[in-house]
Design an enzyme around this catalytic site. Structure first.
Site, PDB file in Angstrom:
ATOM      1  N   GLN A 109      61.436  49.513 -26.500  1.00 13.49           N
ATOM      2  CA  GLN A 109      61.561  48.803 -25.231  1.00 13.49           C
ATOM      3  C   GLN A 109      62.943  48.974 -24.619  1.00 13.49           C
ATOM      4  O   GLN A 109      63.075  49.102 -23.398  1.00 13.49           O
ATOM      5  CB  GLN A 109      61.250  47.317 -25.416  1.00 13.49           C
ATOM      6  CG  GLN A 109      61.231  46.525 -24.116  1.00 13.49           C
ATOM      7  CD  GLN A 109      60.613  45.162 -24.272  1.00 13.49           C
ATOM      8  OE1 GLN A 109      59.889  44.894 -25.217  1.00 13.49           O
ATOM      9  NE2 GLN A 109      60.899  44.270 -23.336  1.00 13.49           N
ATOM     10  N   LEU A 133      65.474  33.282  -9.879  1.00 15.71           N
ATOM     11  CA  LEU A 133      64.648  32.563  -8.910  1.00 15.71           C
ATOM     12  C   LEU A 133      64.930  31.079  -9.068  1.00 15.71           C
ATOM     13  O   LEU A 133      64.717  30.512 -10.147  1.00 15.71           O
ATOM     14  CB  LEU A 133      63.174  32.869  -9.158  1.00 15.71           C
ATOM     15  CG  LEU A 133      62.172  32.077  -8.314  1.00 15.71           C
ATOM     16  CD1 LEU A 133      62.220  32.541  -6.864  1.00 15.71           C
ATOM     17  CD2 LEU A 133      60.761  32.232  -8.872  1.00 15.71           C
ATOM     18  N   TYR A 210      55.947  45.234 -42.999  1.00 12.51           N
ATOM     19  CA  TYR A 210      55.614  43.815 -42.951  1.00 12.51           C
ATOM     20  C   TYR A 210      55.866  43.242 -44.337  1.00 12.51           C
ATOM     21  O   TYR A 210      55.284  43.692 -45.331  1.00 12.51           O
ATOM     22  CB  TYR A 210      54.155  43.610 -42.549  1.00 12.51           C
ATOM     23  CG  TYR A 210      53.871  43.983 -41.110  1.00 12.51           C
ATOM     24  CD1 TYR A 210      54.370  43.215 -40.066  1.00 12.51           C
ATOM     25  CD2 TYR A 210      53.108  45.104 -40.800  1.00 12.51           C
ATOM     26  CE1 TYR A 210      54.108  43.552 -38.743  1.00 12.51           C
ATOM     27  CE2 TYR A 210      52.837  45.444 -39.485  1.00 12.51           C
ATOM     28  CZ  TYR A 210      53.343  44.666 -38.460  1.00 12.51           C
ATOM     29  OH  TYR A 210      53.088  45.000 -37.154  1.00 12.51           O
ATOM     30  N   ASP A 288      54.226  38.815 -20.472  1.00  6.31           N
ATOM     31  CA  ASP A 288      54.295  37.623 -21.303  1.00  6.31           C
ATOM     32  C   ASP A 288      54.057  36.348 -20.515  1.00  6.31           C
ATOM     33  O   ASP A 288      53.737  35.309 -21.101  1.00  6.31           O
ATOM     34  CB  ASP A 288      55.656  37.543 -21.997  1.00  6.31           C
ATOM     35  CG  ASP A 288      55.788  38.536 -23.143  1.00  6.31           C
ATOM     36  OD1 ASP A 288      54.775  39.178 -23.480  1.00  6.31           O
ATOM     37  OD2 ASP A 288      56.894  38.670 -23.690  1.00  6.31           O
TER      38      ASP A 288
END
Length: 496
Positions: A109, A133, A210, A288
């Site tokens: 990302q 905002l 994991y 998200d």
């Protein structure tokens, strides 16, 4: 008129990029000073790469990926073992070459966002970082938003026909609209660091482990490689940790010399939550803000990019006056069912890989074949004209394509290229009959005469036709050569 996009993550930048591709400028505001500095989501699936190819950035994603394009995912007590289960070995993902000419990419990302931002700017977007905002109001004609420059403290007011909420999992916009959410909620809170160490042959260059280990905080976590050689990210349960001890336990090397990179420290909730609706008047949720999933499966980042791909063409056509506002009513019924479904799939993977203690009879069964997850999802809304006998199933097997409305346009090779490469800029008609080419041309649509293999795969025969949307979704088909293409297009675009 510019569309206001709040948030410069994967979903917001993707939306801005595709808006520009379809001829509408975006103003993107982001409260952080830059794009992400953390690896976060990694990997682009072939269906996402098809969309990125349309925007001309697919090869940039490949170039920004690790040079070693193999990848390994295991469940283990530590990087050194023992290994409990191998999920993926020496490849980025399953072989989907029969369904697409697009490749897998392994871009993180932190490297993907600048690629999207650069292309969005090239296509006319303005991106303002360190800008938040403050508040907004919407009316019948648009959205009025107050913005604050966090560097100077100055505020300004802008007017936009539509606003896209890409403002993250806490989404102040979603909260201000009073949109609730559903799901399994917070599954745990984790914290982590980025560290440097010489792990030699313990962990390959591109790997995700994991961790299931009672000696780790919370009983487990994850260890993943980053874009920087000899640099890794480890995440475990929340707490005040001795990070060197944690790193040594996670790697399985009790005397490992490791240096913690302080700026890499993170803390986040692992959540399973989907917004109750994805649209409210002139505001639409993506990324998200719309859904949060456990980070097990890779669909978080990919679905964020695809949100922009699916929404932007609709926004652009409405803003340009080529479609009625009702076209945007399709955003929620098309994307929310998919979000519910894929969030459950990632929850199932989360339980298997990280929290076996949560296993119960509510777990969704893994999809078979797995290709359904990438190419089998159907869009079911008024922006698609379903056939009378349609079963309205959300998924179909792309390895046995039907060509029916709502489904993704199947991949068929024609003259060395996939027919999917014909789609993306506008509506496209495929047919085996010249009469449909003439009708489409009169309406300003691109149309292609195709051979028997395509007509058979799409189920239209020699006299039929199929109408494909800019997001590669089949909007309508004529199997017997009957139907009015003009009125069909008006229905799909909510012009009637």
């Amino acid at each position: 008129m510019r569309v206001l996009v709040v948030g410069a993550g994967l979903s917001g930048l993707s939306t801005a990029m595709y808006l520009g591709l379809h001829g509408v400028q975006a103003l993107v505001v982001e409260r952080h000073p830059s794009t992400s500095i953390y690896p976060k989501a990694r990997g682009q699936f072939p269906h996402t790469m098809e969309a990125l190819r349309l925007a001309g950035v697919d090869q940039k994603m490949v170039a920004a990926s690790p040079s070693d394009q193999t990848f390994k995912i295991v469940i283990a007590a530590s990087a050194a073992g023992p290994v409990f289960k191998e999920i993926l070995v020496d490849q980025l993902g399953p072989d989907l070459s029969a369904l697409s000419t697009a490749v897998w990419a392994g871009c993180s990302q932190e490297r993907a966002e600048p690629v999207l931002a650069e292309r969005a700017r090239e296509l006319g977007a303005e991106i303002r970082f360190a800008t938040e905002l403050v508040e907004f109001q919407q009316d019948d004609d648009g959205v009025t938003a107050t913005l604050r420059d966090l560097t100077t403290g100055e505020t300004s007011e802008i007017r936009a026909p539509y606003m896209v909420a890409a403002d993250g999992h806490r989404s102040p916009i979603r909260a201000a609209l009073g949109i609730g959410h559903h799901g399994r909620g917070v599954l745990g809170t984790g914290t982590g660091v980025v560290f440097r160490a010489d792990l030699g042959d313990v962990i390959p260059p591109n790997a995700l482990v994991y961790l299931q280990n009672p000696e780790l905080p919370g009983g487990g976590g994850s260890l993943v490689t980053t874009d920087e050689p000899s640099q890794y990210a480890v995440s475990v349960g929340l707490g005040d940790h001795d990070w060197l001890k944690v790193i040594r336990t996670a790697t399985g090397i009790p005397d490992l010399a490791a240096e913690v990179v302080q700026h890499g420290m993170t803390s986040t909730d692992i959540k399973h939550s989907v917004a109750d609706r994805f649209s409210d008047g002139r505001v639409h949720l993506v990324g998200d803000a719309a859904r949060v999933m456990p980070p097990t499966g890779g669909f978080g980042g990919n679905s964020a990019i695809m949100d922009g791909f699916h929404l932007a063409w609709k926004l652009a056509m409405v803003v340009r006056g080529e479609a009625g506002p009702g076209l945007l009513d399709s955003h929620d019924p098309e994307q929310r069912p998919w979000s519910d479904f894929i969030a459950e799939q990632q929850y199932t993977a989360y339980v298997e890989r990280m929290r076996p203690d949560l296993a119960d009879d509510t777990l969704a069964s893994p999809v078979d074949p797995v290709s359904k997850l990438f190419f089998g999802y159907r869009c079911l809304s008024d922006a698609v004209i379903l056939e009378p006998d349609d079963d309205r199933e959300l998924l179909e097997n792309p390895e046995e394509p039907t060509g029916r409305p709502g489904s993704r346009a199947p991949h068929v090779m024609v003259d060395g290229k996939s027919v999917v490469e014909l789609f993306g800029r506008g509506f496209v008609v495929l047919t085996g009959a010249q009469q449909w080419v003439d009708r489409a041309t009169d309406l300003g649509l691109d149309a292609y005469l195709v051979g028997d293999e395509v007509t058979k795969t799409y189920g239209i025969g020699a006299e039929g036709a199929v109408l494909v949307r800019p997001d590669f979704v089949i909007a309508w088909r004529s199997m017997q050569g009957e139907g009015d293409l003009a009125s069909t297009l008006d229905r799909v675009l909510s012009r009637v």
